[in-house]
Write an enzyme that holds these catalytic residues in place. Structure first.
Site, mmCIF file in Angstrom:
data_model
loop_
_atom_site.group_PDB
_atom_site.id
_atom_site.type_symbol
_atom_site.label_atom_id
_atom_site.label_comp_id
_atom_site.label_asym_id
_atom_site.label_seq_id
_atom_site.Cartn_x
_atom_site.Cartn_y
_atom_site.Cartn_z
ATOM 1 N N ARG A 1 172.612 35.552 -56.871
ATOM 2 C CA ARG A 1 173.532 34.451 -56.558
ATOM 3 C C ARG A 1 174.025 34.549 -55.134
ATOM 4 O O ARG A 1 174.052 35.628 -54.553
ATOM 5 C CB ARG A 1 174.749 34.512 -57.490
ATOM 6 C CG ARG A 1 174.519 33.907 -58.845
ATOM 7 C CD ARG A 1 175.781 34.004 -59.676
ATOM 8 N NE ARG A 1 175.662 33.251 -60.903
ATOM 9 C CZ ARG A 1 176.085 32.002 -61.073
ATOM 10 N NH1 ARG A 1 176.714 31.373 -60.085
ATOM 11 N NH2 ARG A 1 175.920 31.381 -62.217
ATOM 12 N N GLU B 1 165.660 33.821 -60.638
ATOM 13 C CA GLU B 1 166.433 32.583 -60.719
ATOM 14 C C GLU B 1 167.144 32.407 -59.385
ATOM 15 O O GLU B 1 167.736 33.358 -58.861
ATOM 16 C CB GLU B 1 167.467 32.674 -61.836
ATOM 17 C CG GLU B 1 166.864 32.788 -63.209
ATOM 18 C CD GLU B 1 167.929 33.045 -64.261
ATOM 19 O OE1 GLU B 1 169.118 33.147 -63.901
ATOM 20 O OE2 GLU B 1 167.564 33.149 -65.428
ATOM 21 N N GLU C 1 162.414 25.144 -67.723
ATOM 22 C CA GLU C 1 163.173 25.969 -68.661
ATOM 23 C C GLU C 1 164.315 25.102 -69.178
ATOM 24 O O GLU C 1 165.113 24.587 -68.394
ATOM 25 C CB GLU C 1 163.705 27.242 -67.998
ATOM 26 C CG GLU C 1 164.508 28.086 -68.983
ATOM 27 C CD GLU C 1 164.783 29.500 -68.495
ATOM 28 O OE1 GLU C 1 163.971 30.058 -67.730
ATOM 29 O OE2 GLU C 1 165.837 30.033 -68.886
ATOM 30 N N ASN D 1 166.810 39.256 -69.095
ATOM 31 C CA ASN D 1 167.622 39.070 -67.886
ATOM 32 C C ASN D 1 168.569 40.267 -67.731
ATOM 33 O O ASN D 1 169.349 40.566 -68.638
ATOM 34 C CB ASN D 1 168.409 37.750 -68.031
ATOM 35 C CG ASN D 1 169.246 37.447 -66.805
ATOM 36 O OD1 ASN D 1 169.961 38.316 -66.303
ATOM 37 N ND2 ASN D 1 169.190 36.224 -66.328
ATOM 38 N N THR E 1 175.806 29.748 -65.339
ATOM 39 C CA THR E 1 175.127 28.484 -65.052
ATOM 40 C C THR E 1 175.435 27.500 -66.183
ATOM 41 O O THR E 1 174.865 27.591 -67.259
ATOM 42 C CB THR E 1 173.608 28.723 -64.918
ATOM 43 O OG1 THR E 1 173.423 29.863 -64.089
ATOM 44 C CG2 THR E 1 172.918 27.539 -64.296
ATOM 45 N N HIS F 1 168.986 36.855 -61.394
ATOM 46 C CA HIS F 1 169.528 35.735 -60.626
ATOM 47 C C HIS F 1 170.321 36.278 -59.447
ATOM 48 O O HIS F 1 171.429 36.785 -59.622
ATOM 49 C CB HIS F 1 170.436 34.905 -61.560
ATOM 50 C CG HIS F 1 171.015 33.675 -60.929
ATOM 51 N ND1 HIS F 1 171.829 32.813 -61.623
ATOM 52 C CD2 HIS F 1 170.914 33.157 -59.674
ATOM 53 C CE1 HIS F 1 172.198 31.824 -60.827
ATOM 54 N NE2 HIS F 1 171.667 32.010 -59.643
ATOM 55 N N HIS G 1 169.556 30.564 -72.184
ATOM 56 C CA HIS G 1 171.003 30.533 -71.914
ATOM 57 C C HIS G 1 171.794 30.594 -73.217
ATOM 58 O O HIS G 1 171.688 29.710 -74.060
ATOM 59 C CB HIS G 1 171.465 29.320 -71.101
ATOM 60 C CG HIS G 1 172.718 29.643 -70.331
ATOM 61 N ND1 HIS G 1 173.960 29.672 -70.905
ATOM 62 C CD2 HIS G 1 172.890 30.041 -69.043
ATOM 63 C CE1 HIS G 1 174.850 30.030 -70.009
ATOM 64 N NE2 HIS G 1 174.233 30.271 -68.863
ATOM 65 N N ARG H 1 177.338 38.343 -57.198
ATOM 66 C CA ARG H 1 178.296 38.882 -58.176
ATOM 67 C C ARG H 1 177.642 39.874 -59.141
ATOM 68 O O ARG H 1 178.315 40.672 -59.746
ATOM 69 C CB ARG H 1 178.970 37.765 -58.960
ATOM 70 C CG ARG H 1 178.051 37.040 -59.902
ATOM 71 C CD ARG H 1 178.804 36.045 -60.743
ATOM 72 N NE ARG H 1 179.299 34.916 -59.976
ATOM 73 C CZ ARG H 1 179.624 33.749 -60.530
ATOM 74 N NH1 ARG H 1 179.552 33.598 -61.830
ATOM 75 N NH2 ARG H 1 180.029 32.756 -59.789
ATOM 76 N N HIS I 1 173.522 41.284 -66.087
ATOM 77 C CA HIS I 1 174.821 41.820 -66.487
ATOM 78 C C HIS I 1 174.861 43.343 -66.589
ATOM 79 O O HIS I 1 175.937 43.923 -66.748
ATOM 80 C CB HIS I 1 175.309 41.106 -67.746
ATOM 81 C CG HIS I 1 175.554 39.656 -67.443
ATOM 82 N ND1 HIS I 1 176.519 39.262 -66.529
ATOM 83 C CD2 HIS I 1 174.909 38.530 -67.821
ATOM 84 C CE1 HIS I 1 176.469 37.937 -66.403
ATOM 85 N NE2 HIS I 1 175.505 37.472 -67.176
HETATM 86 N N1 PXP Z 1 167.828 31.224 -68.108
HETATM 87 C C1 PXP Z 1 168.488 30.814 -66.996
HETATM 88 C C2 PXP Z 1 167.821 29.837 -66.105
HETATM 89 C C3 PXP Z 1 169.754 31.342 -66.670
HETATM 90 O O1 PXP Z 1 170.388 30.917 -65.564
HETATM 91 C C4 PXP Z 1 170.313 32.322 -67.495
HETATM 92 C C5 PXP Z 1 171.625 32.933 -67.143
HETATM 93 O O2 PXP Z 1 171.500 33.630 -65.955
HETATM 94 C C6 PXP Z 1 169.590 32.735 -68.633
HETATM 95 C C7 PXP Z 1 168.365 32.151 -68.922
HETATM 96 C C8 PXP Z 1 170.085 33.803 -69.540
HETATM 97 O O3 PXP Z 1 171.264 33.405 -70.159
HETATM 98 P P1 PXP Z 1 172.096 34.473 -70.991
HETATM 99 O O4 PXP Z 1 172.492 35.561 -70.042
HETATM 100 O O5 PXP Z 1 173.232 33.677 -71.507
HETATM 101 O O6 PXP Z 1 171.194 34.986 -72.087
#
Ligand code: PXP
Length: 254
Positions: A55, A80, A161, A17, A111, A53, A204, A59, A20
């Site tokens: 949003r 996402e 998921e 992901n 989330t 994601h 997550h 952000r 960030h």
């Molecule tokens: N899976 C989903 C559905 C999420 O919403 C997120 C956070 O955006 C993640 C995985 C990844 O989480 P993290 O950034 O904490 O590794």
């Protein structure tokens, strides 16, 4: 067309992901660091897919990031998204490989829990249907719960998921009893979902510390990991962080 786990066997895929990377970029409003460049590094470091994601408040990543990614990326893209009309229109326009439907509250930092598909069945149903009809693989981001699994199955989503946040928070807090209970819930929910014929992903809050017991859950086919990898990149580099995560996943699986 990307093959599904049923075809490719039991390898646990790693979706990276990149949200960030965009968070850091947006802190200064310019173009650096570029999430697309991060996605290409992730691919070369062994990621099996790229997750992002978009949003409502934009952000971190934006629609233009998604478009550039779609243009340049040869790995599956997992978008996402909230169950919102605007996001559905973006998804149908861009047509990523997969969409993961997530809950979204503007004031939350991330989330915080899974989508309550049991309570929101009628709201979620048209999104599952419309995305599925467009050939997009739909997953539902839900808490570890057989009740949520049953509703996901009834909704016709091929993938769930499972939210690993509670387990990862317990590990980080050093609370062994709570971690054991949360891990048992993840194991039970994953096994239940697989028995229902759902493909099971998880994500997550996963870190080097928490990934092993999660990756060892045999019913899982994919982990989605972001924040920790981007943070770790500060110390070791993004590619090295991804490679180490991959190594730990493989070791747990062996
Ligand atoms: N899976 C989903 C559905 C999420 O919403 C997120 C956070 O955006 C993640 C995985 C990844 O989480 P993290 O950034 O904490 O590794």
């Amino acid at each position: 067309m990307h093959e599904d786990a049923a075809v490719t066997g039991p390898k646990l895929r790693l979706g990276v992901n990149i949200d960030h990377v965009a968070t850091i970029r947006n802190a200064r409003g310019g173009a650096h660091p570029d999430p697309l460049r991060a996605a290409l590094v992730a691919r070369d470091a062994g990621a099996d897919g790229i997750t992002l994601h978009v949003r409502e408040d934009r952000r971190h990543v934006r629609e233009d990031d998604l478009l550039r990614l779609k243009e340049a990326m040869d790995l599956p893209i997992n978008l996402e998204m909230a169950c919102a009309k605007e996001m559905l229109e973006i998804a149908l326009r861009v047509r990523p490989h997969a969409c993961c439907l997530v809950p979204e509250r503007r004031e939350e930092r991330t989330t915080e829990g899974g989508l309550d598909v049991a309570a929101q069945h009628n709201h979620v149903a048209p999104y599952v249907r419309r995305l599925g009809e467009a050939g997009i693989r739909v997953s539902l981001f839900i808490d570890p719960s057989p009740v949520q699994n049953a509703v996901a199955q009834a909704l016709g989503a091929p993938v769930i998921e499972i939210h690993t946040g509670a387990y990862c928070a317990a590990v980080e807090a050093g609370d062994a009893a709570r971690a054991a209970a949360e891990l048992a819930a993840l194991q039970a929910a994953a096994a239940d979902a697989a028995e229902r014929g759902l493909e099971v992903h998880a994500g997550h809050g996963i870190t080097f510390q928490s990934v092993g017991p999660i990756a060892a859950i045999k019913a899982l086919r994919e982990l989605n990991i972001g924040h920790f990898l981007v943070g770790e990149a500060i110390f070791t580099g993004f590619a090295a962080a991804i490679q180490e995560m991959r190594r730990r996943m493989d070791a747990a699986r062996a």
